[in-house]
Design a protein around this motif. Sequence first.
Motif: not given
Lengths: 49, 230, 266, 218
Positions: A22-23, A26-27, A29, C58, C62, C77-78, C80-81, C85, C125, C128, C132, C136, C230
């Motif tokens: 899942y994580v 997300a990355y 994506l 990255q 991450a 960890r999600i 971290y983006v 963003q 951005f 996205v 995300l 999460w 980013f």
Amino acid sequence: MNFPSPILAADYVGHVVGGWEYVQGAYGLTLVALLAYGAYLFNARKDRS
Amino acid sequence: MSGHPKILAGAFEVLRKDLLIEWRTRARLNALIFFSLATLLLFSFALGPDSELLRKNAAGYYWLGILMASVLSLGESFRIETENLALDGLRLIPTDPRAVFLGKAFGNAVMLWLLSLIVLPVMVALYDVTIREGVAQLAGLLFLGCLGISAPGTVYAAIASNARARDVLLPLLLFPVLLPSLLASVKATGLIFEGDPMLQLRSWVGLLASFNVLYWGLGFVLFPKIIEDD
Amino acid sequence: MRHWTLTYSSQTQALLWLPMILLALVLALIGVHVFDPKARRWTWKALAVIGVGMAVGQPFLALSWVPPEKYMGDTGRILYVHVPQVWMALIALTLNFGASLAFLLKKSWVSDALAEASAEVGVLFGAVGVTLGALWAKPTWGAYWTWDARLTTAAILLVVYSGYLALRKFIEDPEKRATWSAVVGIFAAVDIPVLWFSVKWWRSMHQTQSNPSTVDPLMTAVLRYSATAFLALLAVFIYQRFLVASAKRNEEVALPEALPAVGGTP
Amino acid sequence: MSQPAAIEVVDVSKRFGPRWAVARLTFTLATGRALLLTGHNGSGKTTLLRMLATATFPTAGHIRLFGQETRAERAALRDEVALLSHASFLYEDLSAEQNLTLVARLRGVPQAKAAVAALLDKVGLTTRSDSPARHFSAGMRKRLAIARLLLKRPKLALLDEPFGELDPAGIRQMEALIRELKDGGTGVVLATHLVEQGQSLTDERLHLENGRAVGAQA
């Protein structure tokens, strides 16, 4: 010992229950969105010059 | 020469003209009333016969009905200005563009307010609402809320009236911008319906008034940029 | 809370400074880019190399270097983006506000093109980032969408600026497009903080923002690293999109110098 | 020169999107003179008149009316310049009288009611003063638009196709009216396809082709 290593990453994939794909999704994506926009810009720039 | 009294006098004439046109085309206002009534009815159909739910959310549906009607009435208020380039004629008389803004925005607010008052009894019956805090307060609050819709509404309608696809563009631009004042209006109206034991009404009304100051100020400054062609 | 922070090796300790150094580098490059027109031929390329390079590294940092978060586990960890963003979106939209204001004060095709570029990249951005955030939220809060103030505001912000972009597409006359979208840009920008507070008060649901002092320094470092990556990409995107917009504007608005002078008097 | 020229157009260009409606145009018109503006459809006549009326402004170059720059002094100039446009500027849902009263009030004309009645009489619309503009024929709209212009007593009158849509009697009336304006010292710019008619009313001529002045002649 926490230094990035593919072995460690593989370890996580093996160990972490659920959620991991899942994580990664997300990355993925984020990556796809940014790549797609970059490609679109590259194309637009080529058309203009 | 072009001091503040002149702007206000001009605004008054523009307002008079808009109300006169509305009065001479009453059929349009009637259509608008039936439109908002239909909207209120649709909410109760869509939600089923749960009268408790309807009563609880009455303020929200009521303002949504007004909001839907506002898009139509704002669009109409600039259709008459684009016909025969009447807005150009108004500018060249000359009329200060800020006076045009004040007059038209206030006129739009008055129209919406009348609409909301006309629809009010039907809404009360339809959603089984009791007005606990007094009808006068409610009328005042409705007017404040309509002022909050009409200031950004007038600016955006002026823009949309000159663009392609204006019927899509106006709500698309307007609705999100209206959200803050709409939320405050709904909350305050809800308190008037349900009663205000915690005395929160004052702060919501104060908030709505501040939004009004902000939007009317922005509109006053920015509207000339839209209608002057340079 | 997390006492194992103290067990970092000196090597790791030193590495915690890396993101700050990279950030300073990126900011310096952006500064040179803005203030020295002659340098623009290479600054964006340098930013692109740094941005792409860091963005490739990255996920590595991450996803594997940083330990999982104590409560959220790997899902954390999600962030971290997601977080950087959204930051980038806010930077881009602030730039849009600045460009809109600049256009109204002094008409210039540069500020118009910059407004167009920053709004589009900001929406990218933002979209996205919000997606995300929803991804999460599902494992963390049990739903993709909770109507909390920040989510709601972010969603409305996207609608506001999508409307802005639609408006730009629907007006053919470049002068009118520039002026009107500048007005809409200012209304939108002023509305954002107002919106945020009103939604917050409306929901009256609190969620305190985390700040670096309560978070493990390792995580902060990765967050900063991601933000830097980013930021470099954001700068490159906005600049490239700006060039596209400028070129289009040049096609649309020929200059009077292009016309031969054949004046006549009656 | 003791008196600034009524119109001074200096290297003016106006662009609509990619097209130049007026291109590098320069001319002057002395005070009290009347100018005939000719040219085919799309030659830039209307755009030029709109720029002279301060309805829109040049992309490049300067226009000065009575020595005042149009862009900077628009508020003052709009008091002195009147435009009879192709579009009538009328509110369709207001009556003839209400349309004029609006203008009179916004201009602060003293005894607005009497002034409006006199003008309606002058253009021959007294009997229809209460009907909405929506019910008017094209010729009647033109008459109403003229009455609207006369409320201003302008120093400079810009007339875009004033004879269009008028019947022969209306055309004669319009001619008389233009003479009256001229005799009263008002500068006139007249754009029309009826060249002969226009020449008898004006002192100078400017012919436009693709937004440029062509074959200057007196």
